[in-house]
Design a protein around this motif. Structure first.
Motif, PDB file in Angstrom:
ATOM      1  N   VAL A  83       0.888  -0.976   0.012  1.00  0.00           N
ATOM      2  CA  VAL A  83       0.067   0.127   0.071  1.00  0.00           C
ATOM      3  C   VAL A  83       0.775   1.187  -0.080  1.00  0.00           C
ATOM      4  O   VAL A  83       1.855   1.441   0.700  1.00  0.00           O
ATOM      5  N   THR A  84       0.558   2.250  -0.992  1.00  0.00           N
ATOM      6  CA  THR A  84       1.504   3.313  -1.056  1.00  0.00           C
ATOM      7  C   THR A  84       0.633   4.490  -1.395  1.00  0.00           C
ATOM      8  O   THR A  84      -0.353   4.605  -1.525  1.00  0.00           O
ATOM      9  N   GLN A  85       1.038   5.631  -1.109  1.00  0.00           N
ATOM     10  CA  GLN A  85       0.468   6.905  -1.318  1.00  0.00           C
ATOM     11  C   GLN A  85       0.836   7.247  -2.820  1.00  0.00           C
ATOM     12  O   GLN A  85       2.036   6.995  -3.314  1.00  0.00           O
ATOM     13  N   MET A  86      -0.148   8.100  -3.364  1.00  0.00           N
ATOM     14  CA  MET A  86      -0.031   8.607  -4.577  1.00  0.00           C
ATOM     15  C   MET A  86       1.259   9.510  -4.707  1.00  0.00           C
ATOM     16  O   MET A  86       1.680  10.186  -3.860  1.00  0.00           O
ATOM     17  N   GLY A  87       2.033   9.327  -5.781  1.00  0.00           N
ATOM     18  CA  GLY A  87       3.347  10.015  -5.995  1.00  0.00           C
ATOM     19  C   GLY A  87       4.461   9.391  -5.332  1.00  0.00           C
ATOM     20  O   GLY A  87       5.431   9.775  -5.731  1.00  0.00           O
ATOM     21  N   GLN A  88       4.403   8.402  -4.649  1.00  0.00           N
ATOM     22  CA  GLN A  88       5.636   7.581  -4.189  1.00  0.00           C
ATOM     23  C   GLN A  88       6.258   6.418  -5.035  1.00  0.00           C
ATOM     24  O   GLN A  88       5.546   5.984  -5.855  1.00  0.00           O
ATOM     25  N   GLU A  89       7.374   6.274  -4.959  1.00  0.00           N
ATOM     26  CA  GLU A  89       7.940   5.318  -5.865  1.00  0.00           C
ATOM     27  C   GLU A  89       7.720   3.920  -5.193  1.00  0.00           C
ATOM     28  O   GLU A  89       7.719   3.811  -3.976  1.00  0.00           O
ATOM     29  N   VAL A  90       7.648   2.957  -6.043  1.00  0.00           N
ATOM     30  CA  VAL A  90       7.205   1.633  -5.692  1.00  0.00           C
ATOM     31  C   VAL A  90       8.257   0.784  -6.415  1.00  0.00           C
ATOM     32  O   VAL A  90       8.553   0.908  -7.637  1.00  0.00           O
ATOM     33  N   ASN A 126      17.446 -11.170  -9.664  1.00  0.00           N
ATOM     34  CA  ASN A 126      16.152 -10.529  -9.273  1.00  0.00           C
ATOM     35  C   ASN A 126      15.622  -9.883 -10.550  1.00  0.00           C
ATOM     36  O   ASN A 126      16.740  -9.166 -11.179  1.00  0.00           O
ATOM     37  N   PHE A 127      14.855  -9.684 -10.676  1.00  0.00           N
ATOM     38  CA  PHE A 127      13.966  -8.790 -11.701  1.00  0.00           C
ATOM     39  C   PHE A 127      12.903  -7.753 -11.158  1.00  0.00           C
ATOM     40  O   PHE A 127      11.935  -8.264 -10.583  1.00  0.00           O
ATOM     41  N   THR A 128      13.398  -6.389 -11.452  1.00  0.00           N
ATOM     42  CA  THR A 128      12.470  -5.447 -10.387  1.00  0.00           C
ATOM     43  C   THR A 128      11.480  -4.782 -11.557  1.00  0.00           C
ATOM     44  O   THR A 128      12.137  -4.258 -12.611  1.00  0.00           O
ATOM     45  N   LEU A 129      10.343  -4.400 -11.129  1.00  0.00           N
ATOM     46  CA  LEU A 129       9.642  -3.201 -11.887  1.00  0.00           C
ATOM     47  C   LEU A 129       9.611  -1.880 -10.890  1.00  0.00           C
ATOM     48  O   LEU A 129       9.013  -2.190  -9.620  1.00  0.00           O
ATOM     49  N   LYS A 130      10.031  -0.967 -11.490  1.00  0.00           N
ATOM     50  CA  LYS A 130       9.942   0.282 -10.582  1.00  0.00           C
ATOM     51  C   LYS A 130       8.918   1.173 -11.186  1.00  0.00           C
ATOM     52  O   LYS A 130       8.859   1.542 -12.323  1.00  0.00           O
ATOM     53  N   ILE A 131       7.987   1.630 -10.220  1.00  0.00           N
ATOM     54  CA  ILE A 131       7.085   2.772 -10.637  1.00  0.00           C
ATOM     55  C   ILE A 131       7.442   4.100  -9.845  1.00  0.00           C
ATOM     56  O   ILE A 131       7.541   4.116  -8.732  1.00  0.00           O
ATOM     57  N   ARG A 132       7.918   5.160 -10.732  1.00  0.00           N
ATOM     58  CA  ARG A 132       8.477   6.300 -10.032  1.00  0.00           C
ATOM     59  C   ARG A 132       7.776   7.224  -9.213  1.00  0.00           C
ATOM     60  O   ARG A 132       7.880   7.474  -8.111  1.00  0.00           O
ATOM     61  N   SER A 133       6.560   7.328  -9.764  1.00  0.00           N
ATOM     62  CA  SER A 133       5.590   8.506  -8.872  1.00  0.00           C
ATOM     63  C   SER A 133       4.234   7.747  -9.452  1.00  0.00           C
ATOM     64  O   SER A 133       3.645   7.962 -10.339  1.00  0.00           O
ATOM     65  N   THR A 134       3.750   6.898  -8.273  1.00  0.00           N
ATOM     66  CA  THR A 134       2.455   6.063  -8.424  1.00  0.00           C
ATOM     67  C   THR A 134       1.420   7.066  -8.679  1.00  0.00           C
ATOM     68  O   THR A 134       1.079   8.011  -8.212  1.00  0.00           O
ATOM     69  N   LYS A 135       0.369   6.360  -9.533  1.00  0.00           N
ATOM     70  CA  LYS A 135      -0.903   7.340  -9.527  1.00  0.00           C
ATOM     71  C   LYS A 135      -2.083   6.141  -9.157  1.00  0.00           C
ATOM     72  O   LYS A 135      -1.659   5.004  -8.854  1.00  0.00           O
ATOM     73  N   LEU A 136      -3.197   6.938  -8.841  1.00  0.00           N
ATOM     74  CA  LEU A 136      -4.300   6.138  -8.327  1.00  0.00           C
ATOM     75  C   LEU A 136      -4.650   4.687  -9.142  1.00  0.00           C
ATOM     76  O   LEU A 136      -4.907   3.551  -8.888  1.00  0.00           O
ATOM     77  N   GLU A 137      -4.339   4.993 -10.611  1.00  0.00           N
ATOM     78  CA  GLU A 137      -4.858   4.203 -11.532  1.00  0.00           C
ATOM     79  C   GLU A 137      -3.588   2.775 -11.705  1.00  0.00           C
ATOM     80  O   GLU A 137      -3.792   1.998 -12.524  1.00  0.00           O
ATOM     81  N   ASP A 138      -2.547   3.143 -10.986  1.00  0.00           N
ATOM     82  CA  ASP A 138      -1.438   2.112 -10.920  1.00  0.00           C
ATOM     83  C   ASP A 138      -1.932   0.995  -9.987  1.00  0.00           C
ATOM     84  O   ASP A 138      -1.177   0.168 -10.056  1.00  0.00           O
ATOM     85  N   ALA A 161       2.838 -15.417  -8.203  1.00  0.00           N
ATOM     86  CA  ALA A 161       1.560 -15.323  -7.592  1.00  0.00           C
ATOM     87  C   ALA A 161       1.082 -13.953  -7.494  1.00  0.00           C
ATOM     88  O   ALA A 161      -0.058 -13.697  -7.244  1.00  0.00           O
ATOM     89  N   GLY A 162       2.035 -12.953  -7.788  1.00  0.00           N
ATOM     90  CA  GLY A 162       1.753 -11.605  -8.065  1.00  0.00           C
ATOM     91  C   GLY A 162       1.732 -10.696  -6.772  1.00  0.00           C
ATOM     92  O   GLY A 162       2.157 -11.189  -5.786  1.00  0.00           O
ATOM     93  N   SER A 163       2.084  -9.485  -7.061  1.00  0.00           N
ATOM     94  CA  SER A 163       2.315  -8.400  -6.039  1.00  0.00           C
ATOM     95  C   SER A 163       0.952  -7.452  -5.982  1.00  0.00           C
ATOM     96  O   SER A 163       0.681  -6.785  -7.288  1.00  0.00           O
ATOM     97  N   ARG A 164       0.086  -7.161  -5.123  1.00  0.00           N
ATOM     98  CA  ARG A 164      -1.016  -6.378  -5.227  1.00  0.00           C
ATOM     99  C   ARG A 164      -0.673  -5.218  -4.728  1.00  0.00           C
ATOM    100  O   ARG A 164       0.054  -5.029  -3.640  1.00  0.00           O
ATOM    101  N   LEU A 165      -0.702  -3.995  -5.697  1.00  0.00           N
ATOM    102  CA  LEU A 165      -0.278  -2.690  -5.298  1.00  0.00           C
ATOM    103  C   LEU A 165      -1.621  -1.917  -5.075  1.00  0.00           C
ATOM    104  O   LEU A 165      -2.311  -1.990  -5.975  1.00  0.00           O
ATOM    105  N   THR A 166      -1.939  -1.170  -4.098  1.00  0.00           N
ATOM    106  CA  THR A 166      -2.932  -0.256  -3.858  1.00  0.00           C
ATOM    107  C   THR A 166      -2.238   0.989  -3.511  1.00  0.00           C
ATOM    108  O   THR A 166      -1.429   1.195  -2.867  1.00  0.00           O
ATOM    109  N   VAL A 167      -2.667   1.971  -4.329  1.00  0.00           N
ATOM    110  CA  VAL A 167      -2.132   3.387  -4.434  1.00  0.00           C
ATOM    111  C   VAL A 167      -3.472   4.150  -3.720  1.00  0.00           C
ATOM    112  O   VAL A 167      -4.381   4.413  -4.431  1.00  0.00           O
ATOM    113  N   LEU A 168      -3.196   4.951  -2.745  1.00  0.00           N
ATOM    114  CA  LEU A 168      -4.000   5.785  -2.018  1.00  0.00           C
ATOM    115  C   LEU A 168      -3.887   7.074  -2.211  1.00  0.00           C
ATOM    116  O   LEU A 168      -2.921   7.752  -2.656  1.00  0.00           O
TER     117      LEU A 168
END
Lengths: 119, 112
Positions: free
Chosen positions: A12-19, A74-86, A112-119
């Protein structure tokens, strides 16, 4: 049986944060992928990665996204500045050169997946 | 536009009977079609595939049929078992790519 392992299972992350979402593909696999599924929608291709570079990406995979294989496991996916629609379930997948069916189709092994929730 | 559609979000079948899951696609530029099965809290797992030059592929209880003129794909499971209860995704690989285009999935429930 070999598995693709993803961490975290839920973030769970805040909008605008990196994940950063992490994946450990099957050890002798050479092709790596990220897909995502927004709740209630279809599984969508994001990016494929081979030989330390992106081989294909979708329109979703814009400048906010990046992938890396930092240490050979490892194989990583980075989202620099998360949006609600991510907010979505993100699936990592891998395949080896020989991962084919008798029909010739490439077979991906998914995590199995990683669930990302952007608030 | 390359699309894969599964118009039935759910299907309920009695154990021992046949389950038929359907999938339609919108253009002919796919070379392979695949079915994946997904249980809750797990990733999709490969089930069966078919090349676009074939019209049928069988693997045990699972058979995939491809009707190119109708742009239609179906998965038959016979006999259905309670352990088959899962979400089934149809997927297609566009020519000269290494990605899959998925349908929205059909939730199959097999009851005793």
């Amino acid at each position: 049986e070999p598995e693709v392992t993803q961490t975290p299972s839920h973030q769970v992350t805040q909008m605008g944060q990196e994940v950063i979402l992490r994946c450990v593909p099957i050890s002798n696999h050479l092709y790596f992928y990220w897909y995502r599924q927004i709740l209630g929608q279809k599984v969508e291709f994001l990016v494929s990665f081979y030989n330390n570079e992106i081989s294909e990406k979708s329109e979703i995979f814009d400048d906010q996204f990046s992938v890396e294989r930092p240490d050979g496991s490892n194989f990583t996916l980075k989202i620099r500045s998360t949006k609600l629609e991510d907010s979505a379930m993100y699936f990592c997948a891998s395949r080896g050169r020989g991962s084919r069916t008798e029909t010739g189709a490439n077979v991906l092994t998914f995590g199995a997946g990683s669930r990302l929730t952007v608030l | 536009d390359q699309q894969v559609k599964q118009n039935s979000p759910s299907l309920s079948v009695q154990e021992g009977r046949i389950s038929i899951l359907n999938c339609d696609y919108t253009n002919s530029m796919f070379d392979y079609f695949l079915w994946y099965k997904k249980y809750p809290a797990e990733g999709p797992t490969f089930l069966i595939s078919i090349s676009s030059i074939k019209d049928k592929n069988e693997d045990g209880r699972f058979t995939v049929f491809l009707n190119k003129s109708a742009k239609h794909l179906s998965l038959h499971i016979v006999p259905s078992q309670p352990g088959d209860s899962a979400v089934y995704f149809c997927a297609a690989r566009p020519l000269n790519t290494d990605k899959l285009i998925f349908g929205t999935g059909t939730r199959l429930q097999v009851f005793p």
